[in-house]
Scaffold this motif. Structure first.
Motif, mmCIF file in Angstrom:
data_model
loop_
_atom_site.group_PDB
_atom_site.id
_atom_site.type_symbol
_atom_site.label_atom_id
_atom_site.label_comp_id
_atom_site.label_asym_id
_atom_site.label_seq_id
_atom_site.Cartn_x
_atom_site.Cartn_y
_atom_site.Cartn_z
ATOM 1 N N LEU A 48 0.853 -1.200 0.000
ATOM 2 C CA LEU A 48 0.000 0.000 0.000
ATOM 3 C C LEU A 48 0.887 1.248 0.000
ATOM 4 O O LEU A 48 0.852 2.073 0.927
ATOM 5 C CB LEU A 48 -0.914 0.007 1.237
ATOM 6 N N PHE A 51 -0.412 4.868 0.726
ATOM 7 C CA PHE A 51 -1.061 5.141 2.007
ATOM 8 C C PHE A 51 -0.073 5.832 2.949
ATOM 9 O O PHE A 51 1.115 5.503 2.984
ATOM 10 C CB PHE A 51 -1.534 3.841 2.662
ATOM 11 N N GLN A 55 -3.000 5.776 7.805
ATOM 12 C CA GLN A 55 -3.898 4.909 7.035
ATOM 13 C C GLN A 55 -3.457 3.443 7.150
ATOM 14 O O GLN A 55 -4.300 2.551 7.262
ATOM 15 C CB GLN A 55 -3.912 5.336 5.568
ATOM 16 N N THR A 134 -8.673 -1.517 -1.406
ATOM 17 C CA THR A 134 -7.632 -1.798 -0.415
ATOM 18 C C THR A 134 -7.486 -3.296 -0.197
ATOM 19 O O THR A 134 -6.370 -3.829 -0.168
ATOM 20 C CB THR A 134 -7.969 -1.119 0.933
#
Length: 241
Positions: A48, A51, A55, A134
């Motif tokens: 990710l 992010f 987050q 996500t």
């Protein structure tokens, strides 16, 4: 001068000593749990990349609160027991780091981590607790997460080897200073010994050696820094380990 030792107190301490295999299991459960946790952190950051830190924390919290945390505890405990059986450790006690490495591999901890992550993702997706995009990114990058966990386990085992070597080294330095009746050298080695003892897996031989040194060192320091210890007192001090 003869210094008396409180035999009743020593006997009580002997009775209260925790079995070595129980100490090892507790240490390994705690250590592996932390290592897997850190590996998941690293893996999530890798899969990710867009992010921000907060987050990432929120995503992990959702996963941990919905099956991942309890799952990790269970797979570590079961993995240790399964790995011991598969590795032929019938006494329940680890004697060296190689045995621990074998247990981690044969206990299927990495495969189980992968499965429990799948389960957690499936649950949070069904409850819409995370965005579908996500969840998709995490699923696609799952191998990277498991790889990060694997790397952290390897790092932890390597660090254990280094710390055990350092603990053995300080045990030997204490013994050398003891033979020379060098109080200052003993105190310096003892301080380092205490520090590394808390960091290592309690393998029977090295931990017994360290604890015998602790008992004798404490006795000497509490009794006017005398080196006059009777055979009976030495026997009682050794029994504490």
């Amino acid at each position: 001068m003869n210094y008396d030792i409180d035999i009743l107190e020593l006997d009580n301490r002997i009775q209260n000593n925790v079995n070595i295999s129980e100490r090892q299991n507790k240490f390994l459960n705690s250590t592996l749990g932390k290592v897997i946790n850190t590996g998941i952190d690293i893996g999530l950051k890798a899969v990710l990349p867009d992010f921000i830190e907060n987050q990432i924390i929120e995503v992990k919290d959702v996963l941990m609160s919905n099956g991942l945390k309890d799952g990790v505890k269970e797979i570590v405990n079961q993995g240790i027991q399964l790995g011991k059986s598969a590795s032929g450790i019938f006494t329940g006690e680890f004697e060296n780091i190689t045995q621990i490495e074998n247990v981690v591999k044969k206990g299927g901890i990495l495969d189980s981590t992968s499965k429990i992550l799948d389960t957690a993702l499936k649950f949070v997706e069904s409850k819409n607790l995370l965005d579908k995009s996500t969840v998709r990114l995490i699923k696609q990058g799952k191998n990277s997460i498991i790889s990060a966990v694997s790397n952290k386990i390897e790092e932890s085992l390597t660090e254990q080897i280094k710390n055990i070597e350092k603990l053995e080294n300080y045990c030997n330095k204490w013994k050398d200073s003891y033979n020379l009746k060098d109080i200052k050298g003993m105190e310096k080695a003892y301080k380092n010994l205490e520090n590394y003892k808390e960091k290592v897996m309690p393998l029977k031989n090295i931990i017994n050696q360290a604890e015998k040194i602790e008992n004798i060192h404490t006795y000497i320091m509490n009794n006017g820094k005398t080196f006059e210890i009777s055979d009976i007192e030495k026997e009682l001090l050794n029994k504490l380990s």
